[in-house]
Motif scaffolding. Sequence first.
Motif, PDB file in Angstrom:
ATOM      1  N   VAL A  45     -84.407  59.200 -61.883  1.00  0.00           N
ATOM      2  CA  VAL A  45     -84.764  59.772 -60.587  1.00  0.00           C
ATOM      3  C   VAL A  45     -84.100  61.138 -60.498  1.00  0.00           C
ATOM      4  O   VAL A  45     -82.871  61.247 -60.555  1.00  0.00           O
ATOM      5  N   PHE A  46     -84.906  62.172 -60.372  1.00  0.00           N
ATOM      6  CA  PHE A  46     -84.391  63.537 -60.304  1.00  0.00           C
ATOM      7  C   PHE A  46     -84.364  63.991 -58.854  1.00  0.00           C
ATOM      8  O   PHE A  46     -85.390  64.049 -58.186  1.00  0.00           O
ATOM      9  N   ILE A  47     -83.157  64.302 -58.360  1.00  0.00           N
ATOM     10  CA  ILE A  47     -82.982  64.819 -57.002  1.00  0.00           C
ATOM     11  C   ILE A  47     -82.322  66.180 -57.134  1.00  0.00           C
ATOM     12  O   ILE A  47     -81.108  66.281 -57.275  1.00  0.00           O
ATOM     13  N   PRO A  48     -83.090  67.257 -57.145  1.00  0.00           N
ATOM     14  CA  PRO A  48     -82.510  68.579 -57.393  1.00  0.00           C
ATOM     15  C   PRO A  48     -81.543  69.009 -56.302  1.00  0.00           C
ATOM     16  O   PRO A  48     -81.656  68.593 -55.147  1.00  0.00           O
ATOM     17  N   HIS A  49     -80.576  69.812 -56.705  1.00  0.00           N
ATOM     18  CA  HIS A  49     -79.605  70.404 -55.787  1.00  0.00           C
ATOM     19  C   HIS A  49     -79.652  71.906 -55.999  1.00  0.00           C
ATOM     20  O   HIS A  49     -79.675  72.374 -57.138  1.00  0.00           O
ATOM     21  N   GLN A  50     -79.655  72.662 -54.933  1.00  0.00           N
ATOM     22  CA  GLN A  50     -79.821  74.116 -55.056  1.00  0.00           C
ATOM     23  C   GLN A  50     -78.660  74.780 -55.783  1.00  0.00           C
ATOM     24  O   GLN A  50     -78.794  75.908 -56.288  1.00  0.00           O
ATOM     25  N   HIS A  51     -77.517  74.102 -55.876  1.00  0.00           N
ATOM     26  CA  HIS A  51     -76.358  74.696 -56.535  1.00  0.00           C
ATOM     27  C   HIS A  51     -76.003  73.984 -57.838  1.00  0.00           C
ATOM     28  O   HIS A  51     -74.855  74.045 -58.277  1.00  0.00           O
ATOM     29  N   THR A  52     -76.965  73.326 -58.463  1.00  0.00           N
ATOM     30  CA  THR A  52     -76.705  72.709 -59.759  1.00  0.00           C
ATOM     31  C   THR A  52     -76.203  73.771 -60.739  1.00  0.00           C
ATOM     32  O   THR A  52     -76.756  74.870 -60.821  1.00  0.00           O
ATOM     33  N   TRP A  53     -75.156  73.423 -61.472  1.00  0.00           N
ATOM     34  CA  TRP A  53     -74.537  74.335 -62.432  1.00  0.00           C
ATOM     35  C   TRP A  53     -75.577  74.828 -63.432  1.00  0.00           C
ATOM     36  O   TRP A  53     -76.391  74.049 -63.950  1.00  0.00           O
ATOM     37  N   VAL A  54     -75.556  76.115 -63.734  1.00  0.00           N
ATOM     38  CA  VAL A  54     -76.544  76.694 -64.640  1.00  0.00           C
ATOM     39  C   VAL A  54     -76.515  76.015 -66.010  1.00  0.00           C
ATOM     40  O   VAL A  54     -77.555  75.882 -66.671  1.00  0.00           O
ATOM     41  N   LEU A  55     -75.354  75.541 -66.448  1.00  0.00           N
ATOM     42  CA  LEU A  55     -75.261  74.888 -67.750  1.00  0.00           C
ATOM     43  C   LEU A  55     -75.823  73.472 -67.726  1.00  0.00           C
ATOM     44  O   LEU A  55     -75.914  72.824 -68.776  1.00  0.00           O
ATOM     45  N   ASP A  56     -76.199  72.985 -66.555  1.00  0.00           N
ATOM     46  CA  ASP A  56     -76.822  71.665 -66.449  1.00  0.00           C
ATOM     47  C   ASP A  56     -78.333  71.750 -66.293  1.00  0.00           C
ATOM     48  O   ASP A  56     -78.999  70.750 -66.062  1.00  0.00           O
TER      49      ASP A  56
END
Length: 230
Positions: free
Chosen positions: A195-206
């Motif tokens: 289940v993918f729940i995006p976050h606007q501040h997800t680390w660029v390396l992730d």
Amino acid sequence: MRRSDQVLVFDADDTLWENNIRFERAIEAFLDQVVPPAPERAAARAVLDGIEAANVARYGYGTEVFRRSLAECFEQLHGRAATAGEQDGFAALTASVSGADVELLPGVAQTLDGLAQRHRLLLLTKGDQAEQQAKVDASGLAGYFERVHIVPEKDVAVYRWLAAEHGLAPEVSWMVGNSPKSDIVPARAAGLNAVFIPHQHTWVLDHAELDPADRRVLHLSAFTELVEHF
């Protein structure tokens, strides 16, 4: 989709509580210090991202690795080692991200409470053992999970180990997280649903590309939507 035998495995940082926004604020403050005379801001950030990627691969995750990356980035951009005072500044920025206080994302506790009444819940988080455990403790969420696992990295081997450790049936097991690279791609490669729940501040390396045709990845816009599916 709802079944009584399902197992839900949850990521922690930026899935259950805010995390990377602290690092982003510290990085912005760091860039204020090094630009100028360093290259323009985007170029300086790209240098830091590259250094962080190398240091994570070598040293793992955690605030001390972050401090090391800031110092190495400064040295690369300025062509000299940081002074003692400048090193103290990097330490202060690191301290700003290392507090054990936790800000839960909206509806997380209520959603977990409902899901825990119907399913087995596990927590799988990567990072420094002591730092991650402090956040788990401060969150007040540990009681919702059958087990909490803190690992150095979340790759295919770890997901296969988790499945074997808990006797997970892949067809009814779901990894829930915000990181394509750490939560979705390796879990799917190990045979689990995701289940993918995006976050606007997800680390660029992730960041990583997801297969839009993969029907075993459920895309949601908010954590609270989980109760509509499970």
